[in-house]
Design an enzyme around this catalytic site. Structure first.
Site, PDB file in Angstrom:
ATOM      1  N   SER A   1       0.655  -1.179  -0.085  1.00 24.59           N
ATOM      2  CA  SER A   1      -0.053   0.101  -0.036  1.00 24.59           C
ATOM      3  C   SER A   1       0.831   1.215   0.093  1.00 24.59           C
ATOM      4  O   SER A   1       1.649   1.412  -1.100  1.00 24.59           O
ATOM      5  CB  SER A   1      -1.000  -0.025   1.169  1.00 24.59           C
ATOM      6  OG  SER A   1      -1.902   1.077   1.190  1.00 24.59           O
ATOM      7  N   THR A   2       0.910   2.050   1.152  1.00 21.12           N
ATOM      8  CA  THR A   2       1.546   3.384   1.249  1.00 21.12           C
ATOM      9  C   THR A   2       3.065   3.149   0.903  1.00 21.12           C
ATOM     10  O   THR A   2       3.542   2.193   1.691  1.00 21.12           O
ATOM     11  CB  THR A   2       1.305   4.109   2.523  1.00 21.12           C
ATOM     12  OG1 THR A   2      -0.033   4.174   2.630  1.00 21.12           O
ATOM     13  CG2 THR A   2       2.012   5.202   2.479  1.00 21.12           C
TER      14      THR A   2
ATOM     15  N   MET B   1       0.207   1.225   5.173  1.00 25.13           N
ATOM     16  CA  MET B   1      -0.758   1.705   6.436  1.00 25.13           C
ATOM     17  C   MET B   1      -1.745   0.458   6.492  1.00 25.13           C
ATOM     18  O   MET B   1      -2.520   0.366   5.783  1.00 25.13           O
ATOM     19  CB  MET B   1      -1.212   2.901   6.279  1.00 25.13           C
ATOM     20  CG  MET B   1      -1.721   3.621   7.393  1.00 25.13           C
ATOM     21  SD  MET B   1      -0.325   4.335   8.365  1.00 25.13           S
ATOM     22  CE  MET B   1      -1.625   5.125   9.665  1.00 25.13           C
TER      23      MET B   1
ATOM     24  N   HIS C   1      -2.695  -0.964  -3.310  1.00 27.87           N
ATOM     25  CA  HIS C   1      -3.835  -0.078  -3.126  1.00 27.87           C
ATOM     26  C   HIS C   1      -3.639   1.044  -4.004  1.00 27.87           C
ATOM     27  O   HIS C   1      -2.997   1.949  -3.862  1.00 27.87           O
ATOM     28  CB  HIS C   1      -3.932   0.434  -1.566  1.00 27.87           C
ATOM     29  CG  HIS C   1      -4.301  -0.912  -0.628  1.00 27.87           C
ATOM     30  ND1 HIS C   1      -3.984  -0.925   0.770  1.00 27.87           N
ATOM     31  CD2 HIS C   1      -4.901  -2.224  -0.813  1.00 27.87           C
ATOM     32  CE1 HIS C   1      -4.259  -2.018   1.184  1.00 27.87           C
ATOM     33  NE2 HIS C   1      -4.677  -2.851   0.248  1.00 27.87           N
TER      34      HIS C   1
ATOM     35  N   ASP D   1      -4.315  -4.792   6.258  1.00 31.25           N
ATOM     36  CA  ASP D   1      -4.575  -5.345   4.870  1.00 31.25           C
ATOM     37  C   ASP D   1      -3.631  -6.460   4.766  1.00 31.25           C
ATOM     38  O   ASP D   1      -2.523  -5.880   4.532  1.00 31.25           O
ATOM     39  CB  ASP D   1      -4.993  -4.753   4.037  1.00 31.25           C
ATOM     40  CG  ASP D   1      -5.866  -5.431   2.802  1.00 31.25           C
ATOM     41  OD1 ASP D   1      -6.245  -6.325   2.994  1.00 31.25           O
ATOM     42  OD2 ASP D   1      -5.603  -4.969   1.597  1.00 31.25           O
TER      43      ASP D   1
END
Length: 364
Positions: A175-176, A294, A201, A297
């Site tokens: 993600s991030t 972050m 994401h 997940d």
């Protein structure tokens, strides 16, 4: 009480600046210290009071967001959240911003802008908070796009025999900070690497442009996954934004399902969905990798892969931009090893070339 996150909003739309300022200022831990219609005006204000996070549009007068991002990351790295309209042409530009170091994307429509932004207030605030926690010193360097010419530019690549196609598969979630980390990882893999299925994401319409950028940089093929795509050596399939990606077994082959459904762990696509499907369809023939991001997940799904016999790896804290998802996976006991980003490619190749079991365990 911790200090508020200081935010600068840079957007040529007065409506966006007004609405975002109102929404973010309403959060007790966020303070909008200024707004600007373009990056040059923003720099004048920022030099007097530097923000913790910048909310940035891409297409603006005098200086575009990409140029501004590159200038920031070279001179004074600062977390950036992109706030951009979703168009096919704009998607390519926004992906370039992600490659330059942007932490997240907030998508805004061309119509109903005020109502959309008002409804997305919590999402914007969450993105700002996550960006404020990012460690930009851990961003991998940008990869230049050299010509990828070889004899293959004239000669067709040989067709893989069926028995070589689907022995092992790598499921990867991030993600991030993941756009830059994925670029570093995938550009390090040879065409002999096992097939990869990836959840990053990212909103709709951006994943196709992101995959195209990566395939231009990589030796392997990278593309946005389509329903029924086969998982093959030398190919990475990236989940389309807004849809879930599942790994399925089809006889001796692996393929993907691209499906609709509600968000899982607050995300669609969800890493947990991909990892659970890999646990059920591939078991010990799979490797699971959870990278910078972050939240949590993927943590439960990686534990399921681990329990099904897959080899599971987390990106280590020292190289993560945000050590959230890997931390949660480690806490659940679903991680065999934590490795720095620069060692993940080698781990994938070791998995591909090793026995049909976790590296270090006896083959069954």
């Amino acid at each position: 009480m911790s200090p508020s996150v200081k935010v600068m909003i840079v957007d040529d739309s007065a409506t966006v600046r007004q609405v975002l300022s109102s929404l973010l200022d309403a959060e007790p831990d966020i303070e909008v210290i200024g707004t600007a219609a373009d990056p040059l005006f923003a720099l004048e204000k920022m030099n007097r009071n530097w923000p913790d996070v910048i909310v940035l549009d891409v297409e603006m007068p005098r200086m575009d967001g990409i140029t501004f991002m590159k200038k920031l990351m070279a001179e004074r790295p600062t977390p950036v959240v992109i706030c951009s309209s979703l168009t096919e042409s704009g998607a390519q530009t926004t992906v370039q911003a992600l490659a330059a170091g942007a932490m997240d994307i907030i998508t805004k429509p061309h119509v109903g802008l005020r109502d959309f932004l008002t409804g997305a207030g919590k999402e914007v605030a969450a993105a700002v908070r996550a960006a404020a926690k990012a460690n930009l010193k851990r961003l991998p360097p940008m990869v230049a796009a050299p010509p990828k010419h070889s004899a293959d530019v004239v000669l067709a690549a040989p067709v893989q025999a069926m028995h070589q196609t689907t022995e092992k598969v790598v499921a990867l979630g991030t993600s991030t900070g993941g756009t830059q980390a994925l670029e570093m990882l995938l550009t390090s893999l040879p065409r002999t690497a096992p097939g990869l299925v990836v959840v990053q994401h990212m909103p709709e319409k951006f994943t196709a442009a992101f995959a195209q950028r990566l395939t231009n940089l990589c030796e392997i093929e990278v593309r946005e996954a389509r329903q029924g795509d086969r998982v093959l050596p030398g190919r990475a399939l990236i989940a389309p934004g807004g849809r879930h990606l599942l790994l399925q077994r089809n006889g001796a082959q692996y393929q993907v399902d691209v499906v609709d459904g509600p968000p899982v762990s607050r995300h669609r696509p969800s890493v947990n969905v991909l990892f659970r499907s890999a646990a059920r369809s591939a078991g010990r023939n799979a490797m699971g990798i959870i990278m910078t991001g972050m939240g949590d997940d993927g943590a439960c799904g990686l534990k399921e892969m681990h329990d099904a016999g897959a080899w599971t790896v987390a990106q280590d804290e020292a190289t993560c931009v945000v050590y959230g998802m890997p931390r949660e996976a480690v806490k659940l006991g679903g991680v065999d090893r934590s490795l720095p980003l620069q060692e993940l490619a080698g781990a994938i190749l070791a998995f591909a070339n090793g026995p049909r079991s976790r590296p270090g365990e006896p083959s069954v």
